[in-house]
Write a protein that holds these residues in place. Structure first.
Motif, PDB file in Angstrom:
ATOM      1  N   GLU A   1     -10.022   2.546   3.356  1.00  0.00           N
ATOM      2  CA  GLU A   1      -8.777   3.289   3.274  1.00  0.00           C
ATOM      3  C   GLU A   1      -8.485   3.794   1.867  1.00  0.00           C
ATOM      4  O   GLU A   1      -7.570   4.606   1.673  1.00  0.00           O
ATOM      5  CB  GLU A   1      -7.613   2.408   3.747  1.00  0.00           C
ATOM      6  CG  GLU A   1      -7.666   2.060   5.234  1.00  0.00           C
ATOM      7  CD  GLU A   1      -6.618   1.031   5.612  1.00  0.00           C
ATOM      8  OE1 GLU A   1      -5.930   0.526   4.687  1.00  0.00           O
ATOM      9  OE2 GLU A   1      -6.497   0.726   6.814  1.00  0.00           O
ATOM     10  N   ASN A   2      -9.209   3.321   0.870  1.00  0.00           N
ATOM     11  CA  ASN A   2      -8.941   3.693  -0.525  1.00  0.00           C
ATOM     12  C   ASN A   2     -10.222   4.123  -1.238  1.00  0.00           C
ATOM     13  O   ASN A   2     -10.662   3.504  -2.208  1.00  0.00           O
ATOM     14  CB  ASN A   2      -8.299   2.523  -1.271  1.00  0.00           C
ATOM     15  CG  ASN A   2      -6.942   2.151  -0.725  1.00  0.00           C
ATOM     16  OD1 ASN A   2      -5.920   2.666  -1.166  1.00  0.00           O
ATOM     17  ND2 ASN A   2      -6.935   1.240   0.256  1.00  0.00           N
TER      18      ASN A   2
ATOM     19  N   ARG B   1     -11.829  -3.071   5.295  1.00  0.00           N
ATOM     20  CA  ARG B   1     -10.915  -2.041   5.810  1.00  0.00           C
ATOM     21  C   ARG B   1     -10.106  -1.438   4.670  1.00  0.00           C
ATOM     22  O   ARG B   1      -9.893  -0.224   4.621  1.00  0.00           O
ATOM     23  CB  ARG B   1      -9.989  -2.665   6.854  1.00  0.00           C
ATOM     24  CG  ARG B   1      -9.073  -1.653   7.532  1.00  0.00           C
ATOM     25  CD  ARG B   1      -8.307  -2.271   8.696  1.00  0.00           C
ATOM     26  NE  ARG B   1      -7.395  -3.325   8.258  1.00  0.00           N
ATOM     27  CZ  ARG B   1      -7.595  -4.627   8.455  1.00  0.00           C
ATOM     28  NH1 ARG B   1      -8.684  -5.039   9.103  1.00  0.00           N
ATOM     29  NH2 ARG B   1      -6.717  -5.509   8.034  1.00  0.00           N
TER      30      ARG B   1
ATOM     31  N   ARG C   1       0.818  -1.212   0.000  1.00  0.00           N
ATOM     32  CA  ARG C   1       0.000   0.000   0.000  1.00  0.00           C
ATOM     33  C   ARG C   1       0.855   1.266   0.000  1.00  0.00           C
ATOM     34  O   ARG C   1       0.408   2.337  -0.361  1.00  0.00           O
ATOM     35  CB  ARG C   1      -0.941   0.003   1.208  1.00  0.00           C
ATOM     36  CG  ARG C   1      -2.165  -0.855   1.020  1.00  0.00           C
ATOM     37  CD  ARG C   1      -2.981  -0.910   2.281  1.00  0.00           C
ATOM     38  NE  ARG C   1      -2.330  -1.731   3.295  1.00  0.00           N
ATOM     39  CZ  ARG C   1      -2.855  -1.999   4.483  1.00  0.00           C
ATOM     40  NH1 ARG C   1      -4.010  -1.484   4.807  1.00  0.00           N
ATOM     41  NH2 ARG C   1      -2.220  -2.742   5.362  1.00  0.00           N
TER      42      ARG C   1
END
Length: 392
Positions: free
Chosen positions: A78-79, A74, A4
């Motif tokens: 986060e994206n 999750r 990531r």
């Protein structure tokens, strides 16, 4: 360094997804997901719980499925930019479908929000047209087979273990129809109070129409001799096509019931009365709460007693009743298994072999929860009284 930190998840390669899986503790699934099925970043973001539960993945460890689902959720949160780029508007919105792929039941409220349960009244209307059309065809076929019924002097009743062992009870067939009327009353009450009554009614029409359409074929293929001399059946010629249609309309309007004054001959393989009794029984037990033990027991008792009364009246051969019961139960269970799992609902094979199922069930996303609601709205004057009472 984790994948990531280098680039957007939407541009991850299969190797980077493998690194992410190892970091999250799912190293056992790297070969399956990344090497065998070539799961990349976009595929990971769009991965659903249904994908994990159904072929070709079909993961079997429930704990791993749930943990992987939470990890992907999750990652979605986060994206958000990657989600928007891929056209996925709701993080985690794909999940909750595993209940229709064989995992344990979710709570009713959760399951309700996880599946699409639009009433689609226009499809229900089409299902009513379908079943009424099939009943009309069945009535006309019953007129045709009456004209082909074998002469009892040449073709006496066939040997039958039950009919040869149990003496005929003259009033038994009326009792079988009475059992059917009680079952019908119970089912109509369940249907009226069920929140998803439109879908249930559509399924009933689809199943009834399909089984009776199959019955038309079996009646036409082979004409069995009359099961008992008490029936006094003889070949009857109705003349032109209009006379046949008139007789068929009489059978159709009377639902083929002797209580309505309808008498038929030759329509033996297989028993339509057994089909109706069994179908109503299965509908009641499927769409009523599991705690309604008395209703379920009563439903089965009426079904089995109705079948016994049909045979005790010597109106059908034992094979007629057995085949009717077996076909009805199998078709009901196959239909609901496919509808609840959605495993083949949109497949090409299903659209070819079961087009009616694919059409009626394409927008029903899983098991129908047994939720009930009052079907009628409160009168305006009563609603006004309640509001006024609360304001005081």
């Amino acid at each position: 360094m984790g994948p990531r930190s280098g680039c957007s998840v939407g541009t991850w390669t299969c190797e980077q997804v493998g690194h992410w899986l190892e970091n999250e503790g799912f190293s056992d699934y790297v070969d399956l997901l990344c090497r065998e099925h070539r799961l990349d970043g976009p595929g990971l973001l769009s991965l659903t719980e249904a994908d994990l539960c159904s072929p070709p993945l079909r993961l079997e460890v429930l704990g791993d499925i749930k943990r992987l689902v939470l990890a992907v959720r999750r990652l979605q949160r986060e994206n958000p930019a990657a989600l928007q780029e891929l056209g996925i508007t709701s993080a985690g919105g794909h999940f909750g479908d595993c209940q229709r792929h064989g995992l344990p039941d979710s709570p009713p409220g959760q399951r309700e929000g996880a599946v699409r349960l639009d009433p689609e009244y226009w499809k229900t209307a089409l299902s009513v047209v379908y079943v009424l059309l099939v009943f009309g065809i069945t009535s006309f076929v019953m007129v045709i087979v009456h004209e082909r019924v074998p002469d009892m002097r040449t073709y006496p009743p066939l040997p039958d273990i039950f009919l040869d062992s149990v003496p005929r009870i003259p009033w038994a067939f009326a009792m079988a129809e009475a059992c059917g009327l009680i079952l019908c009353s119970i089912w109509l009450l369940v249907l009226l109070l069920h929140k998803y009554r439109s879908i249930l009614f559509r399924r009933m029409c689809s199943l009834m129409g399909t089984v009776f359409l199959l019955r038309c074929v079996t009646m036409l293929i082979t004409s069995l001799s009359v099961p008992g001399v008490h029936l006094q059946c003889s070949r009857k010629v109705y003349g032109d096509i209009w006379a046949k249609l008139w007789r068929a309309s009489t059978i159709w309007l009377g639902f083929g019931m002797t209580l309505a004054g309808v008498q038929t001959c030759g329509d033996y393989m297989f028993s339509g009365h057994t089909v109706v009794l069994t179908m109503l029984n299965f509908l009641i037990t499927e769409y009523s709460p599991r705690s309604w033990y008395f209703i379920h027991t009563l439903s089965w008792v009426l079904n089995l007693f109705g079948v016994f009364f049909i045979l005790a009246a010597h109106e059908h051969y034992s094979i007629d009743v057995f085949v009717a019961f077996y076909l009805t139960t199998r078709i009901f269970l196959y239909y609901h298994t496919l509808a609840n799992t959605c495993a083949y609902q949109h497949s090409r094979r299903m659209r070819i072999w079961f087009p009616l199922f694919s059409f009626f069930e394409c927008n029903v996303g899983g098991t129908i929860p047994n939720v009930y609601s009052w079907p009628f709205s409160q009168p305006q004057f009563l609603r006004s009284l309640i509001i006024a009472d609360r304001s005081e």
